[in-house]
Every structure is written in C-alpha cells, then in structure tokens.
Enzyme design. Structure first.
Site, mmCIF file in Angstrom:
data_model
loop_
_atom_site.group_PDB
_atom_site.id
_atom_site.type_symbol
_atom_site.label_atom_id
_atom_site.label_comp_id
_atom_site.label_asym_id
_atom_site.label_seq_id
_atom_site.Cartn_x
_atom_site.Cartn_y
_atom_site.Cartn_z
ATOM 1 N N HIS A 146 10.655 6.250 1.627
ATOM 2 C CA HIS A 146 10.612 6.646 3.378
ATOM 3 C C HIS A 146 10.409 5.790 4.449
ATOM 4 C CE1 HIS A 146 6.176 6.537 1.485
ATOM 5 N NE2 HIS A 146 5.584 6.247 2.647
ATOM 6 N N HIS A 165 8.624 4.791 7.984
ATOM 7 C CA HIS A 165 7.765 5.156 8.828
ATOM 8 C C HIS A 165 8.569 5.292 10.436
ATOM 9 C CE1 HIS A 165 4.004 5.930 6.603
ATOM 10 N NE2 HIS A 165 4.195 5.292 5.938
ATOM 11 N N GLY A 222 0.793 -0.764 0.179
ATOM 12 C CA GLY A 222 0.004 0.155 -0.050
ATOM 13 C C GLY A 222 1.042 1.427 0.688
HETATM 14 P P1 AMP Z 1 3.155 5.284 2.827
HETATM 15 O O1 AMP Z 1 1.366 4.292 2.493
HETATM 16 O O2 AMP Z 1 4.283 4.592 3.104
HETATM 17 O O3 AMP Z 1 3.597 5.688 0.783
HETATM 18 O O4 AMP Z 1 2.667 6.476 3.414
HETATM 19 C C1 AMP Z 1 2.905 7.557 3.127
HETATM 20 C C2 AMP Z 1 2.602 8.638 4.377
HETATM 21 O O5 AMP Z 1 3.033 9.813 4.021
HETATM 22 C C3 AMP Z 1 1.177 8.610 4.827
HETATM 23 O O6 AMP Z 1 0.819 8.806 6.402
HETATM 24 C C4 AMP Z 1 0.686 9.469 4.428
HETATM 25 O O7 AMP Z 1 0.196 10.502 6.446
HETATM 26 C C5 AMP Z 1 1.495 10.956 4.709
HETATM 27 N N1 AMP Z 1 2.022 12.143 3.987
HETATM 28 C C6 AMP Z 1 1.005 12.207 2.872
HETATM 29 N N2 AMP Z 1 1.329 14.105 2.544
HETATM 30 C C7 AMP Z 1 1.997 14.274 3.458
HETATM 31 C C8 AMP Z 1 2.715 15.570 3.906
HETATM 32 N N3 AMP Z 1 2.753 16.536 3.010
HETATM 33 N N4 AMP Z 1 3.480 15.458 5.169
HETATM 34 C C9 AMP Z 1 3.301 14.833 5.824
HETATM 35 N N5 AMP Z 1 3.204 13.577 5.223
HETATM 36 C C10 AMP Z 1 2.539 13.529 4.520
#
Ligand code: AMP
Length: 128
Positions: free
Chosen positions: A110, A112, A103
C-alpha cells in the site's frame, strides 16, 4: 520462508479482507487495479491508503512481480486520488513502508497519501 524479509502473502490480512468486502472502509476511489480508502488512524488532515487489488506483500513484491498494466493502473489511481482530494495545489506526500525497518504493519502493498498541512521532514533524523 521469507521473501524480501517478509513472510509469503497472507490472504487473512486486513486489506485483503477489505478487498473481499468482509470489513468496511471509507472508500475514495476504485477501479480494476486498485482501491483507495481513508486510513483508520489518520496522521494528517488527509490520509488515504491506496492498495492494488492483486495479492502483493510489499512494494518489493509489487514492483518485481505485478504486470505492467497493474503497476500503471495503480499509480494512475494514486495520482487521480490526490487530484480528486484537492491536494495538488498545496502538495502532498506519498509513502510506502516496506519491511521491518520501515515498520510495515499490514502485509499487503500500500501507499499512504498525506496532505492538508505542512508535513515536516521526510524521516526522523538518526539518533546522534
Ligand atoms: P503500514 O505501517 O505502512 O503497514 O500502515 C498500515 C496502515 O493501515 C496504518 O496507517 C493503519 O492505521 C492502517 N489501517 C489498519 N487497519 C485499517 C483499516 N481497517 N482501515 C483503514 N486503515 C487501516
């Protein structure tokens, strides 16, 4: 063309825009290799993202093509951020989504960092 199941790097992705300063972030820490900032939609009391400064689509891309200095610098910052946020005593979770099954939403590698409460099981159990 798909690389590891994902399209090539898109410089318009939201994290690339954050790195260029085009959109704001709540920065935690930054160095030559990586930037850490709070997730906009936190899933735990502490939810921080760490991204490399280089253009890597995913974990697969980063581990295969980043330099040793970039890889070492990135992971060093992950550890520093967790320590700085006071997560070491209680523990924390590092997670990276790679591709469709995981997902992955943002096509810039990145990790988390989650912490600040008990985090439950690692992944959802498969449907019986
Ligand atoms: P993933 O599903 O691992 O690609 O996670 C992407 C993450 O990026 C999600 O947890 C979102 O809430 C976060 N996200 C998206 N846009 C932003 C933003 N502008 N600033 C901080 N976090 C973001």
């Amino acid at each position: 063309m798909l690389v590891n199941g994902l399209p090539p790097y898109d410089p318009g992705n939201v994290f690339a825009r954050i790195l260029r300063g085009e959109i704001p972030c709540k920065r935690v820490r930054e160095d030559a290799f990586a930037l850490a900032f709070h997730d906009i939609n936190p899933q735990a009391p502490v939810h921080v993202l760490v991204i490399p400064k280089g253009a890597y689509v995913s974990s697969a891309d980063f581990t295969a093509t980043a330099s040793e200095a970039e890889i070492a610098g990135f992971w060093r910052l992950v550890g520093q951020v967790a320590q700085e946020l006071g997560l070491e005593a209680g523990g924390y979770r590092i997670l990276s989504n790679m591709g469709v099954d995981a997902g992955q939403e943002v096509p810039h590698f990145h990790v988390h960092i989650f912490g600040g409460r008990g985090l439950g099981r690692m992944v959802l159990r498969a449907e019986a």
